[in-house]
Motif scaffolding. Sequence first.
Motif, short mmCIF file in Angstrom:
data_model
loop_
_atom_site.label_atom_id
_atom_site.label_comp_id
_atom_site.label_asym_id
_atom_site.label_seq_id
_atom_site.Cartn_x
_atom_site.Cartn_y
_atom_site.Cartn_z
N PRO B 226 0.83 -1.21 0.00
CA PRO B 226 0.00 0.00 0.00
C PRO B 226 0.87 1.26 0.00
O PRO B 226 2.06 1.19 0.27
N PRO B 229 -0.66 5.75 4.46
CA PRO B 229 -1.69 6.79 4.60
C PRO B 229 -1.13 8.01 5.35
O PRO B 229 -0.70 7.88 6.49
N SER B 264 10.50 -7.30 -0.03
CA SER B 264 10.89 -6.33 1.00
C SER B 264 11.13 -4.96 0.38
O SER B 264 10.74 -3.92 0.93
N PHE B 267 8.49 -2.29 0.09
CA PHE B 267 8.17 -1.46 1.25
C PHE B 267 9.13 -0.28 1.39
O PHE B 267 8.74 0.81 1.78
N PHE B 268 10.40 -0.54 1.06
CA PHE B 268 11.36 0.56 1.10
C PHE B 268 11.01 1.57 0.01
O PHE B 268 11.11 2.79 0.21
N LEU B 293 13.27 7.13 8.66
CA LEU B 293 13.06 5.93 7.84
C LEU B 293 12.64 4.74 8.70
O LEU B 293 11.69 4.02 8.38
N SER B 294 13.35 4.54 9.80
CA SER B 294 13.03 3.42 10.69
C SER B 294 11.63 3.52 11.25
O SER B 294 10.90 2.53 11.30
N LEU B 297 9.10 2.77 8.49
CA LEU B 297 9.12 1.33 8.16
C LEU B 297 8.39 0.52 9.23
O LEU B 297 7.66 -0.42 8.92
N GLY B 301 5.11 -1.68 8.69
CA GLY B 301 4.98 -3.08 9.10
C GLY B 301 3.69 -3.31 9.86
O GLY B 301 2.99 -4.31 9.65
N LYS B 302 3.35 -2.34 10.71
CA LYS B 302 2.11 -2.45 11.49
C LYS B 302 0.87 -2.32 10.61
O LYS B 302 -0.15 -2.98 10.82
N LEU B 303 0.98 -1.48 9.62
CA LEU B 303 -0.14 -1.24 8.70
C LEU B 303 -0.58 -2.52 8.00
O LEU B 303 -1.76 -2.66 7.64
N VAL B 304 0.36 -3.42 7.77
CA VAL B 304 0.03 -4.63 7.01
C VAL B 304 0.15 -5.90 7.84
O VAL B 304 0.00 -7.00 7.30
N ASP B 305 0.37 -5.76 9.13
CA ASP B 305 0.58 -6.96 9.96
C ASP B 305 -0.77 -7.58 10.35
O ASP B 305 -1.46 -7.11 11.24
N HIS B 306 -1.12 -8.65 9.67
CA HIS B 306 -2.41 -9.30 9.95
C HIS B 306 -2.25 -10.40 10.99
O HIS B 306 -3.20 -11.13 11.26
N GLY B 307 -1.08 -10.51 11.55
CA GLY B 307 -0.91 -11.40 12.69
C GLY B 307 -0.61 -12.85 12.37
O GLY B 307 -0.68 -13.70 13.25
#
Lengths: 314, 314
Positions: B226, B229, B264, B267-268, B293-294, B297, B301-307
């Motif tokens: 994505p 946002p 990966s 995402f960068f 940047l960190s 990033l 990672g949280k935005l797309v972490d579906h667990g």
Amino acid sequence: MTSKDQHLLVVGSIAFDDLDMPSGAHRNVLGGSATYASLSASLLARDHVRIVGVVGDDFPAAIVAELAARGIDTLGVARSPGQTFRWHGRYSADLASRTTLDTRLNVFAEFSPKIHPSHCSSRFLFLGNIHPALQIDVVNQVPETTLIAADTMNFWIEREPAHLASMLRRIDLLVINDEEARQLAGIHNLVRAAADIRKRGPKALVIKRGEFGALLFDDSGTFFVPAYPLEDVLDPTGAGDSFAGGLMGYLAVRGTASPHALRSAMFFAATLGSFCVEGIGPSRLLEIGRGDLSSRLAAFGKLVDHGGSLSLPG
Amino acid sequence: MTSKDQHLLVVGSIAFDDLDMPSGAHRNVLGGSATYASLSASLLARDHVRIVGVVGDDFPAAIVAELAARGIDTLGVARSPGQTFRWHGRYSADLASRTTLDTRLNVFAEFSPKIHPSHCSSRFLFLGNIHPALQIDVVNQVPETTLIAADTMNFWIEREPAHLASMLRRIDLLVINDEEARQLAGIHNLVRAAADIRKRGPKALVIKRGEFGALLFDDSGTFFVPAYPLEDVLDPTGAGDSFAGGLMGYLAVRGTASPHALRSAMFFAATLGSFCVEGIGPSRLLEIGRGDLSSRLAAFGKLVDHGGSLSLPG
């Protein structure tokens, strides 16, 4: 996993749609927000779903029987004298926009959902796009919930702002599309619009963006699920309700609305939405089985699997 | 991790942009595809990036020195008599579309990149949007590569189809936007368009969709990232080149173009794109550091972490 408190009560419209698609005209297609949401939810949560709506005396008993055969409790489908709600729409060549040619509320004009006593213990509630005063009325009849989710639309945002504001204070999760979110907040930027809407009541907000995926905003942060990239999209009708049905069905069968479950549920929602658009009306939802769902979920997992850590190199 | 074969050679335009934004007019803003891509790449791969382009004698030496101070090798920045390439554009109020008011190629009209002998061993090559015949010419000068990526645009798709077709057979990865993909393939559906384009040469294809994220199509399947946002988007200029620069910079510093690394890298890429649009021109890229940047990033990672598992319930 089935227990009394894991039922999902779906309230909304049951309709016949006349669809003018680029691929041709389709008449008397089963439609309505409650129909799509219930069918989608039942694919994940068979025997957990209860549908509440009204149909006319033109509505075939065979369709109600078909819903029941899919494990959907149809006790809440009222039959009134008159014609079933009917919508006629025409889609653009790229399916990105549609025009309403005709809306006939028919028996839906007098819809005032009375929840059956045996349904009032439902812990999960999805309020499809109906008058916000009716949505509140349903909430009042279902006192002990784990999650109350609602949809709405520009019509109510423009014409019933006071009722809508009251409704927002009574729900946990609002599920709307991006244009509705912008209109409701009066803010173009979706991140800011989401923050504004969440101050009005719902602690969680899902913004649907059609082929561009969906965003979840809650106290745990922002989460995104893409739409599954498809080779053949036939009909977007009902995709948003299928998304909501998938979301709520997954949460009901899991028996939780935790932030973690909500994030998984977004994928189940997008999965059901992706199947919905592959057929005219709900036809694809009516033909898929667990194998299809598992395959698409696996493909979805691959679509977003970035392999773990996103730490800065060097 | 630095070694001779992990360098990224970026070839493209270096420009001055005049930007008419909803927020006001900005003149003489540093621009150009090579500029944005190099600046973004250097944030991930300091001392791995080599920029190739041409500027006029109006171009301040201080800007070249600024690029060099960021670890970008500017040996390939040629200076020609005349004016630097200049673009003047006006954006719509929602920043979703833009109109070119004026394009002055100036010294860029005669651009014919001669790669310095010390740069010919670069293993990663990004060909910004220039004439496809020039892109081929650069490929011929850099014989041993791990990954050759290229951008193009509607202008070349319409006017130089034969050169474009030849270029596509020489590259590994094409990075274009959705409208360009549709135009190149002559197919509206992006999944089908991607399959068509990948038959023409590039084994991998990235389709950028601006605020709606980006898709990667390769032999390992389809992958989606994505757009992050954002609350404040000031200027989309250069976002696509920043995306490509982030992608290529990450791969260069990792020294691989494996399917896993590519995922990966997406995402960068999106991270650098997201910073780019937060400032006018490259201003935000020039001010951020590793901490920024960190943080982004991690948020990504949280935005797309579906667990984890997306297995079917029940």
